[in-house]
Design a protein around this motif. Structure first.
Motif, PDB file in Angstrom:
ATOM      1  N   ALA A   1     -28.901  22.879 -12.314  1.00  0.00           N
ATOM      2  CA  ALA A   1     -27.932  21.793 -12.195  1.00  0.00           C
ATOM      3  C   ALA A   1     -26.517  22.349 -12.035  1.00  0.00           C
ATOM      4  N   GLU A   2     -26.231  23.425 -12.738  1.00  0.00           N
ATOM      5  CA  GLU A   2     -24.907  24.034 -12.604  1.00  0.00           C
ATOM      6  C   GLU A   2     -24.721  24.608 -11.207  1.00  0.00           C
TER       7      GLU A   2
ATOM      8  N   SER B   1     -21.818  23.457  -8.720  1.00  0.00           N
ATOM      9  CA  SER B   1     -20.882  24.432  -8.170  1.00  0.00           C
ATOM     10  C   SER B   1     -20.758  24.269  -6.658  1.00  0.00           C
ATOM     11  N   GLU B   2     -21.881  24.074  -5.994  1.00  0.00           N
ATOM     12  CA  GLU B   2     -21.854  23.884  -4.544  1.00  0.00           C
ATOM     13  C   GLU B   2     -21.120  22.603  -4.172  1.00  0.00           C
ATOM     14  N   ALA B   3     -21.343  21.535  -4.930  1.00  0.00           N
ATOM     15  CA  ALA B   3     -20.691  20.263  -4.628  1.00  0.00           C
ATOM     16  C   ALA B   3     -19.172  20.361  -4.810  1.00  0.00           C
ATOM     17  N   ILE B   4     -18.749  21.000  -5.878  1.00  0.00           N
ATOM     18  CA  ILE B   4     -17.310  21.142  -6.125  1.00  0.00           C
ATOM     19  C   ILE B   4     -16.678  22.021  -5.054  1.00  0.00           C
ATOM     20  N   SER B   5     -17.334  23.115  -4.712  1.00  0.00           N
ATOM     21  CA  SER B   5     -16.790  24.042  -3.718  1.00  0.00           C
ATOM     22  C   SER B   5     -16.706  23.419  -2.333  1.00  0.00           C
TER      23      SER B   5
ATOM     24  N   LEU C   1     -14.843  14.033  -9.966  1.00  0.00           N
ATOM     25  CA  LEU C   1     -15.080  13.033  -8.926  1.00  0.00           C
ATOM     26  C   LEU C   1     -16.231  13.418  -8.007  1.00  0.00           C
ATOM     27  N   VAL C   2     -16.634  14.684  -8.021  1.00  0.00           N
ATOM     28  CA  VAL C   2     -17.721  15.113  -7.134  1.00  0.00           C
ATOM     29  C   VAL C   2     -18.904  15.689  -7.910  1.00  0.00           C
ATOM     30  N   ALA C   3     -18.785  15.836  -9.210  1.00  0.00           N
ATOM     31  CA  ALA C   3     -19.859  16.395 -10.027  1.00  0.00           C
ATOM     32  C   ALA C   3     -20.710  15.270 -10.606  1.00  0.00           C
ATOM     33  N   ASP C   4     -22.004  15.428 -10.547  1.00  0.00           N
ATOM     34  CA  ASP C   4     -22.932  14.434 -11.082  1.00  0.00           C
ATOM     35  C   ASP C   4     -23.252  14.768 -12.535  1.00  0.00           C
TER      36      ASP C   4
ATOM     37  N   ASP D   1      -9.085  24.915  -6.780  1.00  0.00           N
ATOM     38  CA  ASP D   1      -8.935  26.051  -7.682  1.00  0.00           C
ATOM     39  C   ASP D   1     -10.296  26.691  -7.936  1.00  0.00           C
ATOM     40  N   TYR D   2     -11.287  25.843  -8.170  1.00  0.00           N
ATOM     41  CA  TYR D   2     -12.640  26.356  -8.411  1.00  0.00           C
ATOM     42  C   TYR D   2     -13.209  26.999  -7.160  1.00  0.00           C
ATOM     43  N   ALA D   3     -13.058  26.335  -6.009  1.00  0.00           N
ATOM     44  CA  ALA D   3     -13.666  26.820  -4.774  1.00  0.00           C
ATOM     45  C   ALA D   3     -13.088  28.153  -4.324  1.00  0.00           C
ATOM     46  N   ASN D   4     -11.817  28.394  -4.626  1.00  0.00           N
ATOM     47  CA  ASN D   4     -11.163  29.622  -4.166  1.00  0.00           C
ATOM     48  C   ASN D   4     -11.257  30.770  -5.167  1.00  0.00           C
ATOM     49  N   ALA D   5     -11.920  30.555  -6.295  1.00  0.00           N
ATOM     50  CA  ALA D   5     -12.150  31.644  -7.241  1.00  0.00           C
ATOM     51  C   ALA D   5     -13.342  32.473  -6.775  1.00  0.00           C
ATOM     52  N   ASP D   6     -13.257  33.772  -6.955  1.00  0.00           N
ATOM     53  CA  ASP D   6     -14.325  34.676  -6.533  1.00  0.00           C
ATOM     54  C   ASP D   6     -15.581  34.501  -7.379  1.00  0.00           C
TER      55      ASP D   6
END
Length: 430
Positions: A127-128, A132-136, A146-149, A178-183
């Motif tokens: 689920a995580e 993660s994919e949805a947020i990114s 707003l995009v996490a279930d 911020d999340y999507a651009n973190a390595d």
């Protein structure tokens, strides 16, 4: 038991502490803060031939990287613990070359309790990953909530693990950009002697003045004047590595005021909270192997993560983050230890409480020189990181984990940021 701030100053005997003595001549550069970024900035500037002085408000170097050996009789990382992105971390090779013991450890969950019921850990891990994919993939910089279930109990647990227990803010305060651009931070290592010990070792020999908080920076004339209780220092440039929490508090004043875009950037990257609640356990391991990752997931964002018995020691290191981390930090050590102990009881039964010898609570929320754990850009404000990175008047520069590019919120990223700031100073002064 309060964590002892002076307990683990490994390598500090080699640090040059200047006390209140006057400098002979003005330095080229003043570095504010002797954490990871400050250490890197000072070393890089020295290598470029600049005269440097480092001013540190606390009575030790390392900042939020600090290993305590006194409280539990063994190394405990009060702050940074994992060497993230270890294959590209400036501390990895240094640690190995200097005799530190590293062990690879990712933090995929291995044991999960949903409420008081043991549940398959892979459900939360999967689920995580999906979250993660949805947020990114979010096309706009909005709150991750707003995009996490999080409509299911598993989804809520995954959201707490991804947000509060990873990024130090709950999903409603996490910027999707911020999340999507973190390595991706893998591979991750832990250090038997403590990450803070590595950082302190690397800071040896630097010209650091401890117990010297900076009160004001004047940049209304040539260069800059840094004012402290021990006197003023004029320099050609200043690198500020203080946290955004400290900057936002007004603890360091500026004359003239910082430009409005810089002030807004500081406000848009507030500090999140990740607090640790280590519990020392006597004669019990609850059937857990060393390094087992455990999550107790409760409804209402009351989750508690444990790193179990690292390096075969006797500590269950509890973690709470986001709003819950701030709440327990405000409630105090006794309340936090009781919260973590109750978590053990919920998972392993009433006898678990009798196995707890002592506990502690990390102090980052109450420490006036940190005011939080690490920085997270507010939703819609991801661009603030770039704005804060811009020098002011070609004499005031900023560095730290808030400005670490893809390695935001990491000790290694802070080091890289300090290096980059020192190179920028050298280019301007040249």
């Amino acid at each position: 038991m309060m964590l002892t701030r002076r307990a683990a100053l490994l390598g500090l005997a080699g640090t040059a502490t200047l006390g209140a003595a006057r400098l002979s001549g003005d330095p080229d550069l003043v570095v504010v803060g002797a954490g990871s970024a400050g250490i890197a900035a000072a070393r890089t500037a020295q290598a470029a031939g600049l005269r440097v002085i480092v001013l540190e408000a606390m009575d030790r170097i390392g900042g939020r990287a600090f290993t305590d050996t006194a409280t539990f009789g063994s190394p405990f990382d009060v702050g940074c613990a994992w060497l993230h992105k270890a294959d590209d971390n400036p501390y990895t090779a240094y640690a190995r070359d200097n005799g530190f013991t590293l062990r690879a450890h990712e933090y995929d969950l291995e044991r999960v309790w949903l409420g008081s019921a043991p549940s398959p850990a892979h459900l939360v891990n999967e689920a995580e990953d999906a979250m993660s994919e949805a947020i990114s993939a979010a096309p706009e910089d909005v709150a991750a909530s707003l995009v996490a279930d999080v409509s299911t109990q598993v989804g809520e647990a995954a959201g707490d693990y991804l947000g509060a227990l990873d990024m130090a803010v709950d999903l409603d305060e996490l910027s999707t950009f911020d999340y999507a651009n973190a390595d991706d931070l893998a591979p991750n290592f832990l250090c038997a002697q403590g990450y803070g010990s590595i950082v302190a070792h690397r800071g040896r020999g630097l010209p650091v003045r401890l117990d010297t908080p900076v009160r004001r920076i004047r940049w209304d004339g040539p260069g800059a004047v840094v004012e402290t209780d021990a006197g003023s220092i004029r320099a050609r440039a200043v690198i500020i590595t203080a946290s955004t929490g400290v900057l936002a508090s007004g603890a360091i004043r500026f004359t003239p005021d910082l430009p409005v875009p810089t002030q807004e950037a500081v406000a848009d990257i507030p500090m999140g909270m990740l607090a640790k609640i280590p519990l020392q356990i006597r004669d019990q391991r609850f059937g857990l192997e060393p390094f087992t990752d455990v999550l107790l997931a409760r409804r209402g964002r009351r989750d508690l993560y444990f790193l179990s018995f690292p390096f075969a020691g006797d500590l269950m290191v509890g973690f709470v983050g986001g709003d819950l981390g701030w709440e327990l930090s405000a409630a105090g050590e006794a309340a936090a230890v009781d919260f973590a102990t109750q978590g053990l009881v919920e998972m392993f039964g009433s006898d678990a409480a009798r196995s707890v010898v002592k506990g502690a609570l990390t102090p980052w929320a109450s420490n006036p020189w940190t005011r939080g754990a690490y920085a997270a850009a507010s939703p819609g404000r991801y661009g603030a990181r770039e704005a804060l990175a811009r020098p002011v008047g070609d004499r005031i520069f900023f560095a730290g984990e808030a400005l670490a590019g893809g390695l935001i919120q990491t000790c290694g990223g802070a080091y890289r940021s300090g290096e980059a700031a020192a190179r920028a100073v050298r280019a301007v002064l040249a």
